[in-house]
Design a protein around this motif. Structure first.
Motif, mmCIF file in Angstrom:
data_model
loop_
_atom_site.group_PDB
_atom_site.id
_atom_site.type_symbol
_atom_site.label_atom_id
_atom_site.label_comp_id
_atom_site.label_asym_id
_atom_site.label_seq_id
_atom_site.Cartn_x
_atom_site.Cartn_y
_atom_site.Cartn_z
ATOM 1 N N GLN A 1 -23.136 104.963 -59.096
ATOM 2 C CA GLN A 1 -22.588 104.207 -57.969
ATOM 3 C C GLN A 1 -21.060 104.153 -58.023
ATOM 4 O O GLN A 1 -20.388 104.191 -56.979
ATOM 5 C CB GLN A 1 -23.165 102.794 -57.968
ATOM 6 C CG GLN A 1 -24.634 102.731 -57.569
ATOM 7 C CD GLN A 1 -24.855 103.153 -56.128
ATOM 8 O OE1 GLN A 1 -24.402 102.505 -55.194
ATOM 9 N NE2 GLN A 1 -25.555 104.260 -55.939
ATOM 10 N N ILE A 2 -20.495 104.087 -59.231
ATOM 11 C CA ILE A 2 -19.031 104.107 -59.366
ATOM 12 C C ILE A 2 -18.475 105.405 -58.801
ATOM 13 O O ILE A 2 -17.486 105.409 -58.042
ATOM 14 C CB ILE A 2 -18.616 103.928 -60.836
ATOM 15 C CG1 ILE A 2 -18.860 102.485 -61.285
ATOM 16 C CG2 ILE A 2 -17.139 104.297 -61.035
ATOM 17 C CD1 ILE A 2 -18.683 102.261 -62.767
ATOM 18 N N PHE A 3 -19.096 106.521 -59.156
ATOM 19 C CA PHE A 3 -18.624 107.814 -58.638
ATOM 20 C C PHE A 3 -18.828 107.918 -57.124
ATOM 21 O O PHE A 3 -18.015 108.536 -56.433
ATOM 22 C CB PHE A 3 -19.330 108.962 -59.350
ATOM 23 C CG PHE A 3 -18.788 109.246 -60.726
ATOM 24 C CD1 PHE A 3 -17.450 109.567 -60.896
ATOM 25 C CD2 PHE A 3 -19.604 109.183 -61.845
ATOM 26 C CE1 PHE A 3 -16.932 109.830 -62.160
ATOM 27 C CE2 PHE A 3 -19.102 109.438 -63.115
ATOM 28 C CZ PHE A 3 -17.760 109.755 -63.265
ATOM 29 N N HIS A 4 -19.906 107.320 -56.610
ATOM 30 C CA HIS A 4 -20.087 107.285 -55.150
ATOM 31 C C HIS A 4 -18.954 106.496 -54.492
ATOM 32 O O HIS A 4 -18.406 106.923 -53.464
ATOM 33 C CB HIS A 4 -21.438 106.652 -54.795
ATOM 34 C CG HIS A 4 -22.596 107.598 -54.873
ATOM 35 N ND1 HIS A 4 -22.584 108.850 -54.279
ATOM 36 C CD2 HIS A 4 -23.827 107.476 -55.454
ATOM 37 C CE1 HIS A 4 -23.739 109.454 -54.496
ATOM 38 N NE2 HIS A 4 -24.507 108.650 -55.210
ATOM 39 N N TRP A 5 -18.593 105.354 -55.075
ATOM 40 C CA TRP A 5 -17.510 104.552 -54.502
ATOM 41 C C TRP A 5 -16.157 105.252 -54.628
ATOM 42 O O TRP A 5 -15.278 105.083 -53.765
ATOM 43 C CB TRP A 5 -17.454 103.188 -55.183
ATOM 44 C CG TRP A 5 -18.408 102.204 -54.589
ATOM 45 C CD1 TRP A 5 -19.560 101.722 -55.140
ATOM 46 C CD2 TRP A 5 -18.308 101.572 -53.310
ATOM 47 N NE1 TRP A 5 -20.191 100.844 -54.296
ATOM 48 C CE2 TRP A 5 -19.438 100.731 -53.155
ATOM 49 C CE3 TRP A 5 -17.381 101.639 -52.271
ATOM 50 C CZ2 TRP A 5 -19.647 99.961 -52.007
ATOM 51 C CZ3 TRP A 5 -17.587 100.874 -51.130
ATOM 52 C CH2 TRP A 5 -18.706 100.056 -51.003
#
Length: 758
Positions: free
Chosen positions: A713-717
């Motif tokens: 999710q961090i990489f998505h954000w």
């Protein structure tokens, strides 16, 4: 200069390549997984019919198809690959059923020897082909029937309105009541069962499944075959051999070329060009291109955000009106449409400019074609929205709604309409160009390439009409990639290459003989790998082994001409420094330099990263695919479309000087944003998924369990960083183009005099 050898080489490449492509199209038809007339149990109980499976495929298409999860690895990335998901759940259900029956406990609690015993039994159960070619019946065991009923209940809850699936629907960006009736849901379950059955059941007389053991699933013995590894190694060897051969040829040719100083015009030869009425009529095409690209990028932001908030956009419940499948459909379709419109408009602008002849009624026909294109864009998008919201029955959806195939989602009526429009465009091109053949003998070879590439554009859209409502998925995929690979990535690029050559020759920056030889040679090299390279999309789509062999070999050769792309970029960059007047074309030419860069990185490095069979076996349908897709489609074809558009707009603004500060900011923002989008988000998520796929299986790499992890999710954000910079660049481009109309982007004569005085 004699171009005979180059023309013969081009003819042979086209004839031989399409002969191979056509032959394996026939072989796919012969070996593709059969659709049984009936699926029955061992005691003769009817489970489903072949018509149920075909109707289920239509239901899947109507809800978005490849825009909502994937089948056989082709499609979107937020929801699972439904075959990998179904296969893993079916395997676990049967193992747990047997475990309770034999050992009195769940499968997870067994020791290694007990697990191995049940897995061996499961592999035999699921890999044995029980389809009877004579009766056209598929016989399944009571255990598989129980698994089918369990999974039918599970997917009904997911796709319909079971409150227990609310959180999972949010993770998958699937709206409640995506499918509104149990009858349609039953048919979708039949299609999911059959398409998954094909991924695990052995082909008759062989020890591999119809999809070459894809997806990887250790529980049922789906592992990569030796052929995948061997042909992957061969693809690496062919790549190195091709690079060596082309580098040798390039060095020899450079040595043969006379090293004479080029003489460039002192003034811009295009300044004396007076746009004809039909050339001026293309201006509205470019306004629409600017509008569509801004709209497409906005939809891209919405689509990307669904990966972190599956039911809305920063708290706004837009899923009620614009669900993920619609947003992604419009995003991908508009990408093709605005790029194609930019190139088509460039052709309409260039044809009279090249020949110096304006056919009677050309302007009226150019305007008529413009209206047709607007109707197609608006009509097809409206039909897709209505299809996803289940406003149509299956047949109406096929004709006017959502066909469910990525990049060719528009209904059949709109496809036919677009095909007719493309042939009208070809007619306009031919009637404007024909006088040029009579005027100049020097340009005839380049003009012939221009017409050949223009003819290929409508001609190679026809394969999009060659599948029907109930066409087998393997054959539909075969024809679909004729459009996506050959039409978009193939002949449009040839057309653009010829147009750029014409632009540079008309500007006096490139000799006609050099341009002609370069275009012919580039086309030969590109199509040599590009046509047969189509097969690398079809490794696991129910195809024969030859598709893997040819696909691996020739997709490697697709990368070969990109190795020397640096020379092209340097030569284009050098042109901006030849004369002061060429600086007026700085950013259009910079766009071509950008195309060369993304050709190497997006199409070359990121393309070959996933193209070898063994790589794609673990990566198909992961974020490594949009990594390649975004950097190649926008980086190469999008920047090419923008560059061509800016060249034409420069001609249409006449002798007015441009204020290029905003345009320069836009150029760098777009390219930096695209790079950050790839490096900060798509690449790391893709690599994490690849590792998960290798360690646990495709089902896990695409599962909510994996994708909802904090690190993912961090990489998505982090994608917000690149997306924002990219979007600002696109908005600035749109504002600059608007300024050409309002006067904000040009320097008026009084401003020039004032600057000269100071």
């Amino acid at each position: 200069m004699n171009y005979r050898k180059l023309w013969i080489s081009l003819g042979l490449v086209i004839i031989i390549s399409f002969a191979i492509l056509g032959y394996y199209g026939g072989r796919i038809y012969q070996v593709m997984p059969p659709i049984p007339d009936k699926v029955i149990t061992e005691d003769g109980t009817l489970v489903m019919t072949g018509q149920d499976i075909k109707d289920g495929q239509n239901v899947w298409q109507s809800i978005g198809g490849q825009e909502l999860g994937s089948i056989w690895g082709h499609g979107a990335y937020v929801a699972p690959d439904w075959n990998a998901d179904w296969l893993h759940r079916e395997a676990l259900f049967i193992l747990n059923k047997w475990s309770h029956s034999v050992f009195g406990g769940s499968y997870d609690n067994l020791n290694d020897e007990q697990k191995a015993q049940l897995r061996a039994r499961l592999i035999k159960e699921m890999r044995t082909n029980t389809y009877n070619e004579t009766t056209k019946e598929l016989v399944i065991s009571k255990d598989r029937l129980d698994a089918f009923q369990y999974l039918s209940s599970y997917y009904s809850g997911l796709f319909m309105d079971d409150p227990a699936f609310e959180e999972l629907r949010d993770h998958y960006a699937i709206p409640r009541d995506t499918i509104k009736t149990q009858e349609r849901m039953d048919k979708l379950n039949a299609f999911l069962f059959w398409s998954t059955w094909a991924t695990v059941t052995n082909r008759p007389g062989e020890d591999i499944s119809y999809t070459h053991n894809w997806p990887n699933e250790e529980l049922v013995g789906n592992r990569p075959t030796g052929e995948l590894i061997i042909w992957s190694v061969i693809s690496f060897v062919m790549l190195l051999a091709g690079i060596g051969a082309l580098a040798w040829y390039f060095a020899v040719q450079r040595h043969k070329e006379p090293h004479l100083d080029e003489v460039y015009p002192e003034k811009d030869p295009l300044l004396g060009l007076s746009p004809t009425p039909s050339m001026k009529a293309t201006l509205k095409y470019f306004w629409v291109v600017a509008l569509l690209v801004v709209f497409q990028v906005g939809l891209g932001a919405v689509t990307a955000h669904y990966a972190v908030e599956g039911s809305g956009f920063y708290g706004i419940p837009i899923q009620k009106w614009l669900p993920y499948s619609v947003a992604r459909t419009w995003h991908t379709q508009l990408g093709i449409l605005w790029i194609a419109t930019a190139w088509l408009a460039t052709g309409l602008y260039m044809a009279p400019a090249v020949s110096g002849y304006e056919p009677k009624g050309q302007r009226a026909l150019v305007n008529f074609l413009f209206v047709c294109l607007l109707i197609i864009v608006v009509g097809s998008m409206a039909g897709q929205w209505m299809g996803v919201f289940q406003k149509f029955d299956n047949q109406t959806n096929f004709w006017f709604g959502h066909q469910g195939y990525e990049y060719v989602d528009l209904g059949r009526f709109w496809q036919i309409f677009l095909t007719v429009g493309l042939f009208l465009w070809l007619f306009l091109m031919v009637r404007a160009l024909m006088p040029a053949f009579q005027k100049s003998k020097n340009d005839r070879h380049l003009l012939a390439m221009f017409l050949m590439a223009a003819t290929a554009i409508p001609l190679f859209y026809i394969p999009g009409l060659l599948w029907g409502q109930h066409t087998h998925l393997a054959m539909a995929e075969y024809w679909r990639w004729w459009i996506v690979h050959l039409w978009v990535e193939g002949f449009f690029e040839v057309f653009a290459t010829v147009v750029i050559a014409f632009l540079f020759t008309r500007m006096g920056l490139l000799r006609t003989s050099t341009a002609t030889a370069s275009v012919l040679f580039s086309t030969v090299i590109f199509l040599f790998g590009g046509i047969i390279g189509t097969f690398h999309h079809l490794y696991f789509s129910g195809t024969p082994l030859g598709v893997i062999a040819f696909g691996a070999t020739f997709s490697a050769l697709e990368v070969v001409p990109l190795v020397l792309i640096g020379f092209e970029a340097y030569e284009n960059l050098t042109m901006t420094r030849t004369k002061d007047w060429v600086k007026e074309y700085k950013y259009p030419i910079y766009c071509f330099v950008s195309v060369a860069f993304w050709n190497l990185v997006g199409a070359g490095l990121f393309g070959f990263f996933i193209n070898p069979p063994i790589a794609l076996y673990y990566m198909q349908g992961l974020n490594t695919t949009p990594l390649h897709g975004h950097t190649a489609l926008f980086g190469v074809y999008g920047m090419l479309g923008i560059g061509l558009m800016l060249f034409c707009l420069k001609g249409l603004t006449g002798q007015k000087h441009w204020k290029t500060k905003l345009l320069g900011f836009s150029f760098w923002s777009i390219n930096i944003g695209l790079a950050l989008m790839a490096l900060l988000s798509l690449l790391p998520v893709g690599l994490l998924q690849t590792w998960a796929s290798f360690e646990h299986g495709m089902w896990y790499a695409r599962s909510a369990e994996f994708l909802q992890q904090d690190i993912v999710q961090i990489f998505h954000w982090l994608r917000v960083v690149g997306d924002t910079i990219f979007a600002i660049g696109i908005l600035c481009l749109g504002w600059f183009i608007l300024g050409l109309k309002t006067g904000k982007s040009v320097i008026e004569k009084n401003e020039i005099k004032s600057n000269a005085t100071h």
